[in-house]
Scaffold this active site. Structure first.
Site, PDB file in Angstrom:
ATOM      1  N   TYR A   1      18.117 148.043 -38.558  1.00 44.21           N
ATOM      2  CA  TYR A   1      16.828 148.316 -39.197  1.00 44.21           C
ATOM      3  C   TYR A   1      15.844 147.176 -38.945  1.00 44.21           C
ATOM      4  O   TYR A   1      14.640 147.423 -38.787  1.00 44.21           O
ATOM      5  CB  TYR A   1      17.023 148.553 -40.692  1.00 44.21           C
ATOM      6  CG  TYR A   1      17.913 149.743 -40.977  1.00 44.21           C
ATOM      7  CD1 TYR A   1      17.586 150.999 -40.494  1.00 44.21           C
ATOM      8  CD2 TYR A   1      19.094 149.607 -41.701  1.00 44.21           C
ATOM      9  CE1 TYR A   1      18.409 152.097 -40.731  1.00 44.21           C
ATOM     10  CE2 TYR A   1      19.917 150.699 -41.948  1.00 44.21           C
ATOM     11  CZ  TYR A   1      19.570 151.937 -41.458  1.00 44.21           C
ATOM     12  OH  TYR A   1      20.382 153.016 -41.686  1.00 44.21           O
TER      13      TYR A   1
ATOM     14  N   GLU B   1      29.121 156.558 -40.404  1.00 45.15           N
ATOM     15  CA  GLU B   1      29.295 156.859 -41.827  1.00 45.15           C
ATOM     16  C   GLU B   1      30.196 158.070 -42.038  1.00 45.15           C
ATOM     17  O   GLU B   1      30.894 158.171 -43.058  1.00 45.15           O
ATOM     18  CB  GLU B   1      27.938 157.099 -42.497  1.00 45.15           C
ATOM     19  CG  GLU B   1      26.916 155.976 -42.363  1.00 45.15           C
ATOM     20  CD  GLU B   1      27.360 154.648 -42.959  1.00 45.15           C
ATOM     21  OE1 GLU B   1      28.531 154.515 -43.375  1.00 45.15           O
ATOM     22  OE2 GLU B   1      26.530 153.723 -43.015  1.00 45.15           O
TER      23      GLU B   1
ATOM     24  N   GLU C   1      28.858 147.884 -40.796  1.00 40.15           N
ATOM     25  CA  GLU C   1      27.802 147.946 -41.804  1.00 40.15           C
ATOM     26  C   GLU C   1      26.785 146.825 -41.584  1.00 40.15           C
ATOM     27  O   GLU C   1      25.583 147.012 -41.810  1.00 40.15           O
ATOM     28  CB  GLU C   1      28.388 147.869 -43.214  1.00 40.15           C
ATOM     29  CG  GLU C   1      29.290 149.040 -43.600  1.00 40.15           C
ATOM     30  CD  GLU C   1      28.562 150.357 -43.741  1.00 40.15           C
ATOM     31  OE1 GLU C   1      27.324 150.384 -43.617  1.00 40.15           O
ATOM     32  OE2 GLU C   1      29.233 151.382 -43.970  1.00 40.15           O
TER      33      GLU C   1
ATOM     34  N   HIS D   1      24.630 147.980 -38.799  1.00 44.75           N
ATOM     35  CA  HIS D   1      23.647 148.947 -39.294  1.00 44.75           C
ATOM     36  C   HIS D   1      22.453 148.220 -39.931  1.00 44.75           C
ATOM     37  O   HIS D   1      21.294 148.550 -39.665  1.00 44.75           O
ATOM     38  CB  HIS D   1      24.282 149.875 -40.337  1.00 44.75           C
ATOM     39  CG  HIS D   1      25.408 150.697 -39.817  1.00 44.75           C
ATOM     40  ND1 HIS D   1      26.208 151.467 -40.631  1.00 44.75           N
ATOM     41  CD2 HIS D   1      25.886 150.875 -38.555  1.00 44.75           C
ATOM     42  CE1 HIS D   1      27.113 152.085 -39.896  1.00 44.75           C
ATOM     43  NE2 HIS D   1      26.945 151.737 -38.636  1.00 44.75           N
TER      44      HIS D   1
ATOM     45  N   HIS E   1      33.597 156.572 -41.957  1.00 46.42           N
ATOM     46  CA  HIS E   1      33.807 155.723 -43.136  1.00 46.42           C
ATOM     47  C   HIS E   1      34.066 156.572 -44.378  1.00 46.42           C
ATOM     48  O   HIS E   1      35.010 156.335 -45.130  1.00 46.42           O
ATOM     49  CB  HIS E   1      32.584 154.833 -43.380  1.00 46.42           C
ATOM     50  CG  HIS E   1      32.258 153.919 -42.255  1.00 46.42           C
ATOM     51  ND1 HIS E   1      31.135 153.109 -42.250  1.00 46.42           N
ATOM     52  CD2 HIS E   1      32.898 153.656 -41.092  1.00 46.42           C
ATOM     53  CE1 HIS E   1      31.103 152.404 -41.137  1.00 46.42           C
ATOM     54  NE2 HIS E   1      32.153 152.725 -40.414  1.00 46.42           N
TER      55      HIS E   1
END
Length: 321
Positions: free
Chosen positions: A104, A191, A97, A100, A194
């Protein structure tokens, strides 16, 4: 409290899904630095200021939610683990996470000026609809029951992210920002695991409850989803009215809300199915990812239809629904 410290033993597995998930997550490890984002600059320069604004806000919102998941979400779930191996899996998820969220920033660094980046983060910190869903999810992480925390995590990963994912997938379907979309598809693949894994852990606890307690949890779960969806409608209008995509995005959201419910072993709520979603977006998801050398052994293709469950060979945990 035990009078000894127990070493984790991966040769004695209490739940085979822990081991299968660990192996799946480590097989598909990736880093944003391996994606040639600068190749998308030609596409970016041809896009309108309205599109630039949309992309910035979409990724600003996703950054905030991934930050929430890495900083608060996984630590909340680790307070209620069933096995040591589950904690190891959650440690892996927590790290990814963070990857991730960093990804961005790599996109921003490539596409935006420093002042534009500052404006994006300022918007994310003050937008009422974005802050509402972050605060609602975090409130459950901080004070919810073990099952409620898992619901919040699955709703975030399999539902709330998708108002943001729509944009890069739409552009990918039109052969734009392909390398940005490559990162999104790698995130989508993570995801999927997850949401499936945490939904499975929810089902284990849920199935241990009495019927009366199950009904109480289900009532809370659906009420929570309605609350989040109502806010997500407003968020979607805010982001997408200017480009005319709002209704398409809302269909996509309802479809993925059903996927989240299925991850939790619950009945779908909305009538929207695969065939109702913009086929351009579904095609963007279905297209196999580019074969950069770093991923040549990973196999990072992904289909949205597998969000609620992995392939049988990946997860054969025999849950009855």
């Amino acid at each position: 409290m035990a009078d000894y410290y127990k070493a984790i033993n991966w040769n004695e597995i209490e739940d085979a899904i822990d081991k299968a998930t660990w192996e799946k997550l480590t097989e598909q490890f990736w880093l944003d630095t391996r994606i040639p984002l600068s190749n998308d600059l030609d596409d970016w320069r041809k896009m309108t200021p309205e599109e630039h604004d949309l992309v910035g806000k979409v990724f600003g919102g996703l950054t905030l939610l991934d930050t929430l998941q890495s900083q608060d979400g996984m630590s909340a779930l680790k307070a209620d683990i069933r096995t040591q191996h589950e904690e190891a899996v959650l440690n892996n998820i927590e790290f990814m996470e963070s990857v991730h969220a960093k990804s961005y920033s790599s996109i921003f660094e490539t596409l935006n000026t420093a002042s534009e980046i500052d404006a994006i983060f300022a918007w994310a910190q003050t937008d009422p609809h974005l802050q509402y869903k972050a605060q609602k999810i975090n409130a459950v992480y901080q004070a919810g029951s073990p099952l409620e925390k898992k619901v919040a995590s699955v709703f975030l990963e399999t539902f709330l992210f998708y108002s943001g994912f729509y944009t890069p997938l739409y552009y990918l379907g039109h052969n734009k920002l392909n390398n940005v979309a490559e990162i999104i598809k790698l995130i989508l693949r993570d995801e999927s695991v997850h949401g499936t894994y945490i939904g499975y852990k929810f089902q284990l606890g849920f199935n241990e409850l009495t019927s009366a307690k199950q009904e109480k949890v289900k009532t809370w779960l659906y009420d929570f989803l309605f609350d989040l969806y109502s806010n997500e409608e407003n968020y979607t209008h805010e982001l997408y009215d200017g480009v005319g995509w709002t209704e398409q995005v809302l269909t996509f959201l309802r479809y993925n809300a059903n996927k989240a419910l299925m991850n939790l072993g619950q009945d779908p709520l909305f009538p929207d199915g695969y065939e109702d979603v913009n086929p351009v977006v579904m095609n963007g998801i279905s297209t196999t990812t580019s074969n950069h050398d770093f991923f040549s052994q990973v196999g990072n293709g992904y289909r949205l239809g597998q969000v609620e469950t992995m392939n049988d060979e990946d997860y054969d945990y025999g849950l009855t629904k």
